[in-house]
Design an enzyme around this catalytic site. Structure first.
Site, PDB file in Angstrom:
ATOM      1  N   ASP A 145      -7.779  51.998  -7.754  1.00  0.00           N
ATOM      2  CA  ASP A 145      -8.829  53.012  -7.610  1.00  0.00           C
ATOM      3  C   ASP A 145      -8.300  54.415  -7.900  1.00  0.00           C
ATOM      4  OD1 ASP A 145      -7.327  52.759  -5.322  1.00  0.00           O
ATOM      5  OD2 ASP A 145      -9.016  52.557  -3.945  1.00  0.00           O
TER       6      ASP A 145
ATOM      7  N   HIS B 115      -5.943  49.128   5.135  1.00  0.00           N
ATOM      8  CA  HIS B 115      -6.557  49.986   6.173  1.00  0.00           C
ATOM      9  C   HIS B 115      -6.646  49.292   7.535  1.00  0.00           C
ATOM     10  CE1 HIS B 115      -7.419  53.004   3.254  1.00  0.00           C
ATOM     11  NE2 HIS B 115      -8.264  52.255   2.567  1.00  0.00           N
TER      12      HIS B 115
HETATM   13 ZN    ZN Z   1      -8.376  52.403  -2.087  1.00  0.00          ZN
END
Ligand code: ZN
Length: 271
Positions: free
Chosen positions: A213, A102
């Site tokens: 995830d 990110h």
């Molecule tokens: Zn993630």
């Protein structure tokens, strides 16, 4: 394992538990060192580096902790070490935190300070396919490589009102596959499409943003994947028979160690 923000899902236990589990399975671990600031500059602005170094930033998800610049720099170092190993052994996995996908050129966010995989791919100077199997879109990686002919970025991620909200469509060299939860069969369909596109692109290096995830019971994300599926995913990547470097991104459930182990088993399939 030295840094943490109490209650934060990106915890030291993630790598500690995985490390201990892989140890019982006979895996070997290699030490690594901090990356240099010039490595970080391959992908990030001096302003971002300075703000992290001087602890002069605020992001609700990405804690401003003492020494975080060095921890983030160490994580990049682990990813760069994995590149060295890949050059010798064909496959490597960097069990590192903080994650990176990110982090864009000029912004941290989403638990990420510096983009480990992006810095490593840039440093390799190789024609590279990045396969991002984390549940979240790697907005930072896309920001860094958009329009770079040497790199193709592929991402399967959760759609809708879901962090970071990007990756709703493909753009130039960045191919995005947004999906709704739960989606194991759709996920595998998208993944197989990526595998054939990677084959066509014929990269010299494959870099995997390995997030877990997508696991069905992940407490902050999830795309309905069962733990056994990670072995299949690893196997498909291994069947591409290219030098492959994998870097840990997300994965917050207590099944992270077994999901990651299954992925490694798959990766080792053709070695
Ligand atoms: Zn993630």
């Amino acid at each position: 394992m030295e840094y943490e923000s109490p209650g934060h899902p990106e915890s030291p236990e993630r790598v500690k538990n995985t490390y201990e589990f892989l140890n019982t399975k006979g895996y070997e671990f290699i030490d690594y060192d901090y990356c240099q600031e010039e490595d970080i500059l391959l992908c990030h602005t001096q302003e971002l580096i300075d703000s992290i170094k001087s602890n002069n930033f605020f992001d609700p998800d990405t804690p401003n902790l003492p020494g975080i610049y060095d921890y983030a720099r160490l994580s990049v170092g682990g990813s760069l070490k994995a590149l060295d190993i890949t050059n010798k052994e064909r496959i490597s996995f960097a069990l590192i935190r903080p994650p990176g996908h990110h982090a864009s050129k000029s912004k941290l966010g989403g638990f990420c300070y510096f983009n480990n995989i992006a810095i490593t791919v840039r440093k390799s100077l190789k024609k590279c396919a990045i396969i991002d199997i984390d549940c979240h879109h790697g907005n930072g990686t896309q920001d860094i490589f958009l329009g770079d002919d040497k790199v193709m970025y592929f991402s399967i991620h959760r759609n809708g009102y879901f962090y970071p909200g990007t990756g709703t469509e493909s753009i130039r060299n960045c191919m995005n596959y947004p999906l709704h939860y739960p989606s194991e069969s759709d996920w595998l369909k998208a993944f197989n499409s990526i595998i054939s596109k990677v084959r066509e692109f014929s990269p010299e290096l494959i870099a995997v943003s390995a997030g877990f995830d997508t696991y069905q019971d992940d407490p902050i994300a999830g795309l309905g994947l069962r733990e056994d599926v990670y072995e299949e995913i690893g196997k498909e990547i291994s069947n591409l028979s290219k030098p492959t470097l994998c870097v840990l991104e997300g994965g917050y459930s207590d099944k992270l160690p077994v999901c990651l182990f299954n992925f490694l088993k798959g990766l080792e399939y053709s070695t």
